[in-house]
Design a protein around this motif. Structure first.
Motif, PDB file in Angstrom:
ATOM      1  N   ALA A  37      56.825  58.851  56.640  1.00  0.00           N
ATOM      2  CA  ALA A  37      56.423  57.551  57.164  1.00  0.00           C
ATOM      3  C   ALA A  37      57.478  57.048  58.149  1.00  0.00           C
ATOM      4  N   THR A  38      56.996  56.394  59.181  1.00  0.00           N
ATOM      5  CA  THR A  38      57.901  55.831  60.166  1.00  0.00           C
ATOM      6  C   THR A  38      58.546  54.590  59.576  1.00  0.00           C
ATOM      7  N   ALA A  39      59.840  54.491  59.661  1.00  0.00           N
ATOM      8  CA  ALA A  39      60.540  53.324  59.156  1.00  0.00           C
ATOM      9  C   ALA A  39      60.246  52.136  60.060  1.00  0.00           C
ATOM     10  N   ALA A  40      60.128  50.967  59.458  1.00  0.00           N
ATOM     11  CA  ALA A  40      59.876  49.754  60.231  1.00  0.00           C
ATOM     12  C   ALA A  40      61.059  49.488  61.154  1.00  0.00           C
ATOM     13  N   SER A  41      60.752  49.118  62.398  1.00  0.00           N
ATOM     14  CA  SER A  41      61.835  48.906  63.359  1.00  0.00           C
ATOM     15  C   SER A  41      61.991  47.441  63.762  1.00  0.00           C
ATOM     16  N   CYS A  42      61.377  46.534  62.997  1.00  0.00           N
ATOM     17  CA  CYS A  42      61.605  45.107  63.212  1.00  0.00           C
ATOM     18  C   CYS A  42      61.527  44.419  61.854  1.00  0.00           C
ATOM     19  N   TYR A  43      61.966  43.176  61.799  1.00  0.00           N
ATOM     20  CA  TYR A  43      61.935  42.441  60.541  1.00  0.00           C
ATOM     21  C   TYR A  43      61.751  40.956  60.831  1.00  0.00           C
ATOM     22  N   ALA A  44      60.807  40.345  60.140  1.00  0.00           N
ATOM     23  CA  ALA A  44      60.535  38.914  60.200  1.00  0.00           C
ATOM     24  C   ALA A  44      60.373  38.437  61.642  1.00  0.00           C
ATOM     25  N   GLY A  45      61.162  37.475  62.060  1.00  0.00           N
ATOM     26  CA  GLY A  45      61.022  36.884  63.387  1.00  0.00           C
ATOM     27  C   GLY A  45      61.139  37.869  64.529  1.00  0.00           C
ATOM     28  N   SER A  46      61.883  38.952  64.338  1.00  0.00           N
ATOM     29  CA  SER A  46      62.029  39.936  65.426  1.00  0.00           C
ATOM     30  C   SER A  46      60.752  40.755  65.643  1.00  0.00           C
ATOM     31  N   CYS A  47      59.772  40.648  64.732  1.00  0.00           N
ATOM     32  CA  CYS A  47      58.496  41.355  64.889  1.00  0.00           C
ATOM     33  C   CYS A  47      57.500  40.582  65.753  1.00  0.00           C
ATOM     34  N   THR A  48      57.717  39.291  65.931  1.00  0.00           N
ATOM     35  CA  THR A  48      56.763  38.468  66.671  1.00  0.00           C
ATOM     36  C   THR A  48      56.519  39.021  68.073  1.00  0.00           C
ATOM     37  N   GLY A  49      55.223  39.213  68.380  1.00  0.00           N
ATOM     38  CA  GLY A  49      54.828  39.708  69.689  1.00  0.00           C
ATOM     39  C   GLY A  49      54.808  41.215  69.811  1.00  0.00           C
ATOM     40  N   LYS A  50      55.156  41.920  68.756  1.00  0.00           N
ATOM     41  CA  LYS A  50      55.192  43.388  68.795  1.00  0.00           C
ATOM     42  C   LYS A  50      53.989  43.970  68.049  1.00  0.00           C
ATOM     43  N   GLY A  51      53.625  45.196  68.393  1.00  0.00           N
ATOM     44  CA  GLY A  51      52.491  45.870  67.763  1.00  0.00           C
ATOM     45  C   GLY A  51      52.847  46.396  66.382  1.00  0.00           C
ATOM     46  N   PRO A  52      51.976  46.217  65.391  1.00  0.00           N
ATOM     47  CA  PRO A  52      52.272  46.678  64.032  1.00  0.00           C
ATOM     48  C   PRO A  52      52.403  48.194  63.905  1.00  0.00           C
ATOM     49  N   VAL A  53      51.618  48.947  64.662  1.00  0.00           N
ATOM     50  CA  VAL A  53      51.661  50.409  64.568  1.00  0.00           C
ATOM     51  C   VAL A  53      52.923  50.943  65.242  1.00  0.00           C
ATOM     52  N   SER A  54      53.215  50.456  66.429  1.00  0.00           N
ATOM     53  CA  SER A  54      54.393  50.956  67.155  1.00  0.00           C
ATOM     54  C   SER A  54      55.696  50.619  66.446  1.00  0.00           C
ATOM     55  N   GLN A  55      55.693  49.581  65.612  1.00  0.00           N
ATOM     56  CA  GLN A  55      56.900  49.178  64.892  1.00  0.00           C
ATOM     57  C   GLN A  55      56.974  49.770  63.484  1.00  0.00           C
ATOM     58  N   GLY A  56      55.930  50.501  63.068  1.00  0.00           N
ATOM     59  CA  GLY A  56      55.918  51.106  61.740  1.00  0.00           C
ATOM     60  C   GLY A  56      55.569  50.125  60.632  1.00  0.00           C
ATOM     61  N   CYS A  57      55.085  48.956  60.980  1.00  0.00           N
ATOM     62  CA  CYS A  57      54.765  47.932  59.984  1.00  0.00           C
ATOM     63  C   CYS A  57      53.421  48.172  59.304  1.00  0.00           C
ATOM     64  N   ASP A  58      52.581  49.023  59.873  1.00  0.00           N
ATOM     65  CA  ASP A  58      51.287  49.317  59.278  1.00  0.00           C
ATOM     66  C   ASP A  58      51.399  50.233  58.061  1.00  0.00           C
ATOM     67  N   ASN A  59      52.550  50.871  57.866  1.00  0.00           N
ATOM     68  CA  ASN A  59      52.708  51.836  56.771  1.00  0.00           C
ATOM     69  C   ASN A  59      52.519  51.220  55.391  1.00  0.00           C
ATOM     70  N   ASP A  60      52.956  49.983  55.201  1.00  0.00           N
ATOM     71  CA  ASP A  60      52.809  49.352  53.884  1.00  0.00           C
ATOM     72  C   ASP A  60      51.877  48.145  53.943  1.00  0.00           C
ATOM     73  N   ALA A  61      51.078  48.042  54.990  1.00  0.00           N
ATOM     74  CA  ALA A  61      50.242  46.862  55.197  1.00  0.00           C
ATOM     75  C   ALA A  61      49.114  46.759  54.181  1.00  0.00           C
ATOM     76  N   SER A  62      48.767  45.531  53.869  1.00  0.00           N
ATOM     77  CA  SER A  62      47.605  45.269  53.030  1.00  0.00           C
ATOM     78  C   SER A  62      46.922  44.004  53.534  1.00  0.00           C
ATOM     79  N   ALA A  63      45.605  43.959  53.375  1.00  0.00           N
ATOM     80  CA  ALA A  63      44.843  42.779  53.764  1.00  0.00           C
ATOM     81  C   ALA A  63      45.014  41.728  52.674  1.00  0.00           C
ATOM     82  N   ILE A  64      45.533  40.557  53.047  1.00  0.00           N
ATOM     83  CA  ILE A  64      45.750  39.511  52.045  1.00  0.00           C
ATOM     84  C   ILE A  64      44.675  38.432  52.112  1.00  0.00           C
ATOM     85  N   ALA A  65      43.877  38.436  53.186  1.00  0.00           N
ATOM     86  CA  ALA A  65      42.764  37.489  53.314  1.00  0.00           C
ATOM     87  C   ALA A  65      41.799  38.034  54.348  1.00  0.00           C
ATOM     88  N   GLU A  66      40.558  37.577  54.280  1.00  0.00           N
ATOM     89  CA  GLU A  66      39.587  37.964  55.296  1.00  0.00           C
ATOM     90  C   GLU A  66      38.526  36.895  55.447  1.00  0.00           C
TER      91      GLU A  66
END
Length: 169
Positions: A37-66
């Motif tokens: 798995a790609t390690a996340a390359s941003c955290y909290a406020g530093s993720c704003t405006g960045k893509g979830p896939v390119s930053q590795g944030c999709d690896n542990d993602a879950s839908a919390i509402a819909e």
């Protein structure tokens, strides 16, 4: 004196065969190994405006509402996705057969409801049979005193429907 003749046992043959065969099968792609798995390359406020896939944030993602949406063109929904590793959220929407629609992620300050960030994306039609019929916004990273939600716009009425606001502790 003549040295004793070395015999190769069946057990030894099986081990040698495995040592030769497995790397060969992996090399030609017949045995699949999970990619790391790609390690996340941003955290909290530093993720704003960045893509979830390119930053590795999709690896542990879950839908919390819909929020579901039924239109003359079928059923779809917007999901609010959350990554614990990145402490960030984004909106994700599934395409309709014939109608384009917009989704957005919205971040406000809790104290006075001032808008801090918003990102809007069009989910294009005709991809319901695609391997990945989902589109997503850039992320809104969590910062102290903020709240985040996802919204979807009905393509026929242009009205927005949104998840409840989420605050992270």
């Amino acid at each position: 004196m003549v040295p004793a003749r070395m015999t190769i046992t069946g057990r030894w043959r099986r081990r040698m065969a495995a040592l030769v065969t497995v790397p060969f099968l992996v090399g030609v792609g017949l045995v699949g190994l999970a990619a790391p798995a790609t390690a996340a390359s941003c955290y909290a406020g530093s993720c704003t405006g960045k893509g979830p896939v390119s930053q590795g944030c999709d690896n542990d993602a879950s839908a919390i509402a819909e929020v579901p949406m039924t239109t003359g063109d079928g059923y779809t929904k917007v999901q609010l996705e959350y990554s614990q590793a990145c402490k960030a959220m984004w909106a994700r929407g599934r395409s309709l057969p014939k109608s384009d629609f917009d989704i957005k992620i919205v971040k406000h300050r809790t104290s006075d409801n001032a808008a801090l960030y918003s990102h809007r994306v069009t989910v294009y039609s005709g991809c319901s049979g695609c391997a990945n019929p989902w589109e997503w916004t850039n992320m809104a990273g969590w910062t102290s005193g903020s709240k985040i939600r996802a919204c979807i716009q009905d393509p026929f009425t242009n009205k927005w429907a949104c998840t409840t606001w989420f605050r992270l502790a």
